[in-house]
Motif scaffolding. Sequence first.
Motif, short mmCIF file in Angstrom:
data_model
loop_
_atom_site.label_atom_id
_atom_site.label_comp_id
_atom_site.label_asym_id
_atom_site.label_seq_id
_atom_site.Cartn_x
_atom_site.Cartn_y
_atom_site.Cartn_z
N ILE A 1 0.85 -1.19 0.00
CA ILE A 1 0.00 0.00 0.00
C ILE A 1 0.88 1.23 0.00
O ILE A 1 1.72 1.40 0.87
CB ILE A 1 -0.93 0.05 1.24
CG1 ILE A 1 -1.77 -1.23 1.34
CG2 ILE A 1 -1.83 1.27 1.18
CD1 ILE A 1 -2.62 -1.29 2.59
N ASP A 2 0.69 2.07 -0.99
CA ASP A 2 1.41 3.34 -1.06
C ASP A 2 0.43 4.38 -1.59
O ASP A 2 0.24 4.52 -2.79
CB ASP A 2 2.63 3.22 -1.98
CG ASP A 2 3.47 4.50 -1.97
OD1 ASP A 2 3.14 5.41 -1.19
OD2 ASP A 2 4.44 4.59 -2.75
N THR A 3 -0.25 5.05 -0.68
CA THR A 3 -1.30 5.97 -1.09
C THR A 3 -1.38 7.15 -0.13
O THR A 3 -0.88 7.08 1.00
CB THR A 3 -2.66 5.24 -1.13
OG1 THR A 3 -3.66 6.12 -1.63
CG2 THR A 3 -3.05 4.75 0.26
N ASP A 4 -2.01 8.21 -0.57
CA ASP A 4 -2.14 9.40 0.26
C ASP A 4 -3.12 9.18 1.41
O ASP A 4 -2.89 9.63 2.54
CB ASP A 4 -2.60 10.58 -0.59
CG ASP A 4 -1.53 11.02 -1.57
OD1 ASP A 4 -0.35 10.77 -1.30
OD2 ASP A 4 -1.88 11.59 -2.62
N VAL A 5 -4.24 8.50 1.12
CA VAL A 5 -5.26 8.35 2.15
C VAL A 5 -6.13 7.13 1.88
O VAL A 5 -6.37 6.77 0.73
CB VAL A 5 -6.14 9.62 2.22
CG1 VAL A 5 -6.90 9.84 0.92
CG2 VAL A 5 -7.09 9.56 3.41
N VAL A 6 -6.57 6.47 2.96
CA VAL A 6 -7.52 5.37 2.89
C VAL A 6 -8.59 5.61 3.95
O VAL A 6 -8.28 5.99 5.08
CB VAL A 6 -6.84 4.00 3.13
CG1 VAL A 6 -7.89 2.90 3.29
CG2 VAL A 6 -5.92 3.64 1.99
N TYR A 7 -9.85 5.39 3.56
CA TYR A 7 -10.98 5.49 4.48
C TYR A 7 -11.51 4.09 4.77
O TYR A 7 -11.63 3.27 3.85
CB TYR A 7 -12.09 6.36 3.88
CG TYR A 7 -11.70 7.80 3.67
CD1 TYR A 7 -11.94 8.76 4.64
CD2 TYR A 7 -11.08 8.19 2.48
CE1 TYR A 7 -11.58 10.09 4.43
CE2 TYR A 7 -10.70 9.52 2.28
CZ TYR A 7 -10.96 10.45 3.25
OH TYR A 7 -10.59 11.76 3.06
N LEU A 8 -11.84 3.81 6.02
CA LEU A 8 -12.32 2.49 6.42
C LEU A 8 -13.54 2.64 7.33
O LEU A 8 -13.61 3.57 8.13
CB LEU A 8 -11.26 1.71 7.20
CG LEU A 8 -9.86 1.55 6.68
CD1 LEU A 8 -8.98 2.72 7.15
CD2 LEU A 8 -9.26 0.24 7.19
N THR A 9 -14.47 1.71 7.18
CA THR A 9 -15.57 1.62 8.14
C THR A 9 -15.86 0.16 8.43
O THR A 9 -15.74 -0.70 7.55
CB THR A 9 -16.84 2.32 7.63
OG1 THR A 9 -17.85 2.26 8.66
CG2 THR A 9 -17.39 1.68 6.37
N PHE A 10 -16.24 -0.10 9.68
CA PHE A 10 -16.58 -1.45 10.12
C PHE A 10 -18.02 -1.48 10.63
O PHE A 10 -18.40 -2.39 11.37
CB PHE A 10 -15.63 -1.89 11.24
CG PHE A 10 -14.17 -1.75 10.89
CD1 PHE A 10 -13.57 -2.64 10.01
CD2 PHE A 10 -13.40 -0.74 11.45
CE1 PHE A 10 -12.23 -2.51 9.69
CE2 PHE A 10 -12.05 -0.62 11.13
CZ PHE A 10 -11.47 -1.51 10.25
N ASP A 11 -18.83 -0.51 10.22
CA ASP A 11 -20.17 -0.36 10.78
C ASP A 11 -21.21 -1.27 10.14
O ASP A 11 -22.35 -1.31 10.62
CB ASP A 11 -20.62 1.10 10.67
CG ASP A 11 -20.01 1.97 11.76
OD1 ASP A 11 -19.16 1.45 12.51
OD2 ASP A 11 -20.35 3.16 11.85
N ARG A 12 -20.89 -1.95 9.05
CA ARG A 12 -21.81 -2.93 8.49
C ARG A 12 -21.48 -4.30 9.07
O ARG A 12 -20.32 -4.69 9.14
CB ARG A 12 -21.70 -2.99 6.95
CG ARG A 12 -22.31 -1.80 6.23
CD ARG A 12 -23.80 -1.76 6.42
NE ARG A 12 -24.41 -0.64 5.72
CZ ARG A 12 -25.62 -0.17 5.99
NH1 ARG A 12 -26.34 -0.72 6.95
NH2 ARG A 12 -26.11 0.84 5.32
#
Length: 218
Positions: free
Chosen positions: A112-123
């Motif tokens: 992984i080489d990226t500026d930003v990652v968004y994650l959610t575990f709400d499902r």
Amino acid sequence: PDASQWYLHMDFQAMRDSDAGKPIYDWMREEIFEELKDDTGFDADKELSSITAYSANEDDATLIMRGNLSSNSQDKLLAALAVNGDTEIGQSGKMNYFRVQDIDVENEELQIDTDVVYLTFDRKKTWILSSSLESLEAAFASNTRTLGDAAGSLLVLSARNPIVQGGVNAEKMSDQWNSGMLRNTRQIAFRLADNRGQADMLMRITAKDETTSNALAS
């Protein structure tokens, strides 16, 4: 989603349960899952039932992971990302999410080489990761029913017992291909299914013109 440029769906549970899928799954377990467990502690063999990945544009990608995903594995994922990036917690409507910036992870199983990652575990029993908050929100709002919706812009080949499905809107990505044939292709779709214990592979390619169509047919 309707704007998707490509998608890939892999049903690991179907692989485990089918004669055609078992050889593929055994290879993935030995070559990927076991080393992933050794490095991260995440036991994909026990916890992961399927993944769906897609991209709405050139700079966007979303990954949906489903299965008996434990809170322990969730913590391990966040801890691994936090070591290699800056983590913030946010909320959008009913969705709580994590924003991890400046990630730089590289080993044999995970790069992984990226500026930003968004994650959610709400499902329930679902993890959603995306490179944009907008795509994360869309996947969460649709309750991650993404594969069927992709038919709006992509060919989706169905089967009774699908193991792997994928497709590319090649026309939208024509400037990214080095191949002249691919630059003259509109759509590509494939699927692998179990048909009474035998592997059933189907691919469909839609060309832009008759010359390309004849070349592909030959």
